[in-house]
Design an enzyme around this catalytic site. Structure first.
Site: not given
Ligand code: NAD
Length: 496
Positions: A190, A243-245, A248, A266, A301, A399
């Site tokens: 995806k 992707g983003s924290t 995640g 990640e 990242c 971030e």
């Protein structure tokens, strides 16, 4: 070949955009019939309409993956045979380099030269590297008595869902697909809704290379509608995500609420690039510090978004970084001389601007920003350098994911380490010094998955890549990546 912008623009006009999902080897539209407009990051023009998939499409794709896995058409092949097919895929990626590079740049705005010379070759390499490795790996036999035989083997997980972001769309997909496919899994990929084109093209190339239908499926659409049903699916054995924290974390909890699928995320970073006064070459360190944050529009990242510079050289060094930043003034992404392209979309643009404004409200100074000479319809942000940043400011903790460098000063090794480690993230860090002891001690003290000494972004497919703390778990790249895609089985045989 020497490229001109005209060459790419003509090619873009003639381009047939891949605008379908691929399930069980067949190009399909969403079951609902819904689609969304996929815009070019360069100028916000509509490139094509992409299927807006939902749980029904996900279900079909997971079923196709499951059937192909159970059939053994890929999972039971000899590793050397999977290798052969994957090497063909890598060769096809290389053969289609221009097309893939152009799709990537149109979709997410990165400079065409970077797409062509970095993203596409490293994507092909990620597939080829894992393909090359797979027929050279042996399992283990336990050190047991003569009356028993203990086999320790690795088996593919089964059906793997791979959810990837928009900043390195093809590369992140290939970091997942290389080890996932080499180890015999079937995959549902995806891509981000912001950058689906290269993932679709890649899936077509995989079919052409001889990967059986159903072994690699691509479903397009948004995180909530298409991503989440994949994460919740009870017949998905493994989930790999970049992707983003915040997303995640959410996916880890969804995996726990459903079938405990093996989940590896990640996520984001707030990496410190630490420059000591005894660095050998301050000009090189400054040029690298600029590239560390401005490469790929800062949408990296591992971007060196915090420059930690020893106070005694801070003014001189920051001036050098400002000079080096000029090389990253935004240009048209199809201009082969462009080093910084477009921000992916309005949402990301607004987010970055808000961070820049917020930092100034909190007391940081905008030391330098160059005016953008780029297409008027896209979203472009010039290299932005903030001085007087303190470690507690939001700009130093969160971030940004844009071309914004925060400069912080320190006066001792211990202080540099304390500041570097004082964020929720732990993805990467840079250290610049000639002092061997200092280099080792600081590298050891850094809570980060990658540490670069006297360089930034170093390493290749041989080095594992991933984060400490809230930058994620698991590792991409290297043989360690294969651990995510396999279960370990102990078979104990009684020979007495
Ligand atoms: P994102 O988290 O918004 O989206 C990533 C992917 O997840 C997309 O495909 C998206 O559609 C999907 N998604 C979003 N919500 C979902 C949900 N509820 N359920 C399932 N899927 C969902 O991240 P992004 O904006 O695409 O990418 C930028 C982020 O990626 C940054 O934080 C960056 O640091 C991180 N990143 C990390 C690495 C790494 O290796 N650590 C590499 C590249 C990017």
């Amino acid at each position: 070949m020497h490229y001109h912008r005209d060459y790419w623009e003509t090619k873009a006009q003639q381009m047939a955009f891949p605008s379908y999902a691929i399930i069980d080897g067949t190009r399909v539209q969403a079951t609902s019939g819904a689609s969304y407009a996929n815009r070019s990051a360069i100028d916000q023009s509509i490139l094509c309409h992409i299927p807006d998939c939902d749980s029904r499409d996900i279900h079909k794709a997971v079923n196709a993956a499951r059937d192909s896995f159970n059939s053994g058409c890929w999972s039971a092949l000899a590793p050397a045979k999977r290798k052969k097919v994957l090497l063909k895929l890598a060769a096809l990626i290389t053969a289609h380099a221009e097309e893939l590079a152009l799709l990537e740049t149109l979709d997410m705005g990165k400079p065409i030269t970077d797409s062509l010379s970095v993203d596409i070759p490293s994507s092909a390499n990620a597939i080829a590297w894992h393909a090359e490795a797979i027929d050279k790996l042996y399992d283990e036999i336990a050190p047991c008595s003569g009356d028993e035989l203990g086999l320790i083997t690795r088996e593919p997980l089964g059906v793997v869902a791979a959810i990837v972001p928009w900043n390195f769309p093809l590369n992140m997909a290939c970091w997942k697909l290389g080890p996932a496919l080499a180890t015999g899994n079937s995959v549902v990929l995806k891509p981000s809704e912001k950058s689906p084109l290269t993932a679709i093209k890649l899936t077509e190339l995989a079919l052409e290379a001889g990967i059986p239908p159903g072994v690699l499926n691509v479903v397009t659409g948004y995180g909530q509608a298409a991503g989440e049903p994949l994460v919740r699916h009870m017949d998905v054995d493994g989930l790999v995500f970049t992707g983003s924290t915040p997303v995640g974390k959410h996916l880890l909890s969804l995996a726990g609420q459903t079938n405990m699928k093996r989940t590896f995320v990640e996520c984001g970073g707030k990496s410190a690039n630490i420059v000591f006064a005894d660095a050998e070459d301050l000009d090189l360190a400054a040029k690298t510090a600029a590239a560390a944050i401005f490469y790929n529009q800062g949408e990296v990242c591992t971007a060196g978004s915090r420059l930690l510079v020893e106070a005694s050289i801070a003014d001189e060094f920051i001036d050098k970084v400002i000079s080096a930043a000029a090389a990253f003034a935004p240009k048209h992404p199809l201009d082969p001389n462009c080093s910084m392209g477009a921000i992916v979309d309005e949402q990301q643009f607004v987010r970055i601007q808000n961070y820049i404004n917020d930092a100034q409200e909190q007391g940081a100074t905008l030391a330098h920003t160059l005016s953008a000479a780029a297409p008027s319809n896209g979203y472009y942000i010039p290299p932005t350098i903030l001085t007087g940043v303190t470690p507690d400011m939001r700009i130093a903790q969160q971030e940004v994911f844009g071309p914004v460098l925060s400069c912080i000063t320190f006066t001792s090794d211990a202080e540099a380490l304390a500041i570097a480690n004082d964020t929720p993230f732990g993805l990467a860090a840079g250290v610049w010094t000639q002092n061997l002891k200092r280099a080792h001690k600081v590298a050891k003290g850094l809570r980060a998955g990658s540490v670069w000494v006297n360089n930034y972004f170093g390493g290749d497919m041989t080095a594992p890549f991933g984060g400490f703390k809230q930058s994620g778990n698991g590792r991409d790249k290297s043989l360690h990546a294969m651990e995510k895609y396999t279960e370990l089985k102990a078979t104990w045989i009684n020979l007495a």
